[in-house]
Write a protein that holds these residues in place. Structure first.
Motif, PDB file in Angstrom:
ATOM      1  N   PHE A  72       0.793  -1.226   0.000  1.00 17.68           N
ATOM      2  CA  PHE A  72       0.000   0.000   0.000  1.00 17.68           C
ATOM      3  C   PHE A  72       0.828   1.279   0.000  1.00 17.68           C
ATOM      4  O   PHE A  72       0.348   2.317  -0.452  1.00 17.68           O
ATOM      5  CB  PHE A  72      -0.960   0.010   1.196  1.00 17.68           C
ATOM      6  N   ASP A  73       2.056   1.250   0.496  1.00 16.70           N
ATOM      7  CA  ASP A  73       2.852   2.473   0.561  1.00 16.70           C
ATOM      8  C   ASP A  73       3.184   2.961  -0.844  1.00 16.70           C
ATOM      9  O   ASP A  73       3.730   2.231  -1.664  1.00 16.70           O
ATOM     10  CB  ASP A  73       4.146   2.237   1.351  1.00 16.70           C
ATOM     11  N   GLY A  74       2.795   4.190  -1.131  1.00 16.20           N
ATOM     12  CA  GLY A  74       3.034   4.784  -2.441  1.00 16.20           C
ATOM     13  C   GLY A  74       1.959   4.492  -3.469  1.00 16.20           C
ATOM     14  O   GLY A  74       1.983   5.023  -4.570  1.00 16.20           O
ATOM     15  N   ARG A  75       1.000   3.651  -3.094  1.00 17.62           N
ATOM     16  CA  ARG A  75      -0.087   3.310  -4.011  1.00 17.62           C
ATOM     17  C   ARG A  75      -1.032   4.509  -4.170  1.00 17.62           C
ATOM     18  O   ARG A  75      -1.261   5.261  -3.233  1.00 17.62           O
ATOM     19  CB  ARG A  75      -0.839   2.115  -3.438  1.00 17.62           C
ATOM     20  N   THR A  76      -1.584   4.660  -5.353  1.00 20.52           N
ATOM     21  CA  THR A  76      -2.520   5.754  -5.614  1.00 20.52           C
ATOM     22  C   THR A  76      -3.944   5.291  -5.353  1.00 20.52           C
ATOM     23  O   THR A  76      -4.342   4.206  -5.763  1.00 20.52           O
ATOM     24  CB  THR A  76      -2.394   6.226  -7.077  1.00 20.52           C
ATOM     25  N   PHE A  77      -4.694   6.131  -4.639  1.00 21.65           N
ATOM     26  CA  PHE A  77      -6.105   5.874  -4.366  1.00 21.65           C
ATOM     27  C   PHE A  77      -6.840   7.157  -4.719  1.00 21.65           C
ATOM     28  O   PHE A  77      -6.702   8.170  -4.033  1.00 21.65           O
ATOM     29  CB  PHE A  77      -6.312   5.499  -2.896  1.00 21.65           C
ATOM     30  N   GLY A  78      -7.592   7.127  -5.827  1.00 20.70           N
ATOM     31  CA  GLY A  78      -8.189   8.357  -6.333  1.00 20.70           C
ATOM     32  C   GLY A  78      -7.065   9.261  -6.797  1.00 20.70           C
ATOM     33  O   GLY A  78      -6.204   8.850  -7.566  1.00 20.70           O
ATOM     34  N   ASP A  79      -7.016  10.473  -6.275  1.00 23.36           N
ATOM     35  CA  ASP A  79      -5.930  11.393  -6.636  1.00 23.36           C
ATOM     36  C   ASP A  79      -4.919  11.542  -5.502  1.00 23.36           C
ATOM     37  O   ASP A  79      -4.157  12.480  -5.452  1.00 23.36           O
ATOM     38  CB  ASP A  79      -6.506  12.761  -7.019  1.00 23.36           C
ATOM     39  N   ARG A  80      -4.896  10.566  -4.588  1.00 25.45           N
ATOM     40  CA  ARG A  80      -3.996  10.622  -3.448  1.00 25.45           C
ATOM     41  C   ARG A  80      -2.967   9.504  -3.494  1.00 25.45           C
ATOM     42  O   ARG A  80      -3.246   8.418  -3.969  1.00 25.45           O
ATOM     43  CB  ARG A  80      -4.796  10.478  -2.144  1.00 25.45           C
ATOM     44  N   VAL A  81      -1.783   9.788  -2.954  1.00 26.34           N
ATOM     45  CA  VAL A  81      -0.753   8.775  -2.809  1.00 26.34           C
ATOM     46  C   VAL A  81      -0.742   8.335  -1.343  1.00 26.34           C
ATOM     47  O   VAL A  81      -0.503   9.136  -0.442  1.00 26.34           O
ATOM     48  CB  VAL A  81       0.636   9.310  -3.225  1.00 26.34           C
ATOM     49  N   ILE A  82      -1.034   7.072  -1.116  1.00 31.06           N
ATOM     50  CA  ILE A  82      -1.176   6.528   0.229  1.00 31.06           C
ATOM     51  C   ILE A  82       0.194   6.367   0.892  1.00 31.06           C
ATOM     52  O   ILE A  82       1.153   5.950   0.263  1.00 31.06           O
ATOM     53  CB  ILE A  82      -1.875   5.149   0.190  1.00 31.06           C
ATOM     54  N   SER A  83       0.218   6.679   2.172  1.00 30.78           N
ATOM     55  CA  SER A  83       1.384   6.389   2.993  1.00 30.78           C
ATOM     56  C   SER A  83       0.994   5.220   3.907  1.00 30.78           C
ATOM     57  O   SER A  83      -0.043   5.253   4.557  1.00 30.78           O
ATOM     58  CB  SER A  83       1.754   7.606   3.842  1.00 30.78           C
ATOM     59  N   ALA A  84       1.825   4.174   3.926  1.00 35.30           N
ATOM     60  CA  ALA A  84       1.557   3.000   4.759  1.00 35.30           C
ATOM     61  C   ALA A  84       2.807   2.677   5.556  1.00 35.30           C
ATOM     62  O   ALA A  84       3.917   2.687   5.019  1.00 35.30           O
ATOM     63  CB  ALA A  84       1.168   1.805   3.902  1.00 35.30           C
ATOM     64  N   ARG A  85       2.619   2.403   6.860  1.00 38.68           N
ATOM     65  CA  ARG A  85       3.751   2.012   7.694  1.00 38.68           C
ATOM     66  C   ARG A  85       3.289   1.097   8.797  1.00 38.68           C
ATOM     67  O   ARG A  85       2.124   1.099   9.180  1.00 38.68           O
ATOM     68  CB  ARG A  85       4.474   3.224   8.260  1.00 38.68           C
ATOM     69  N   LEU A  86       4.223   0.306   9.298  1.00 36.33           N
ATOM     70  CA  LEU A  86       3.923  -0.584  10.426  1.00 36.33           C
ATOM     71  C   LEU A  86       3.938   0.216  11.709  1.00 36.33           C
ATOM     72  O   LEU A  86       4.698   1.176  11.855  1.00 36.33           O
ATOM     73  CB  LEU A  86       4.950  -1.705  10.513  1.00 36.33           C
TER      74      LEU A  86
END
Length: 123
Positions: free
Chosen positions: A108-122
């Protein structure tokens, strides 16, 4: 004859749903405390997603959509908790196993959702 009127019961609370709709500081503190307790029990199995949606885009389906996507691509999920803090939507995904949380954070980190870039971390 005397009639006793009791006050209405307090509204039910749902610890799975966190929002800033209430300006009640005590309520917000209780929600934060509940969230911290849940996360402390799921150390290394929790992924935090940010920048996925804005506060006005959170709906009833978001939790289920996130859970389904995570389970389909990474592994079993124990729960999804949404918290809005200072206008930032935080989506906590608690997996059954640490390896699945790690896989999900990479996916999920860096994945695009709509017009947003998702940040994912543990967590």
């Amino acid at each position: 004859q005397m009639v006793l009127i009791s006050p209405p019961p307090p509204p039910p609370t749902n610890p799975d749903q966190y929002d800033d709709a209430s300006n009640d500081l005590t309520s917000q503190q209780q929600q934060q405390s509940t969230l911290q307790t849940l996360l402390s029990k799921a150390t290394n199995r929790t992924m935090l997603l940010t920048n996925m949606v804005g506060p006005n885009e959170v709906d009833d389906e978001l939790k289920e959509e996130v859970k389904e996507e995570c389970e389909e691509k990474c592994g079993p999920v124990d729960g999804v908790h949404i918290h809005i803090k200072e206008g930032v939507v935080q989506v906590y995904v608690i997996f059954q196993q640490m390896i699945h949380a790690k896989e999900a954070a990479k996916l999920f980190d860096g994945r695009t959702f709509g017009d947003r870039v998702i940040s994912a971390r543990l967590m």
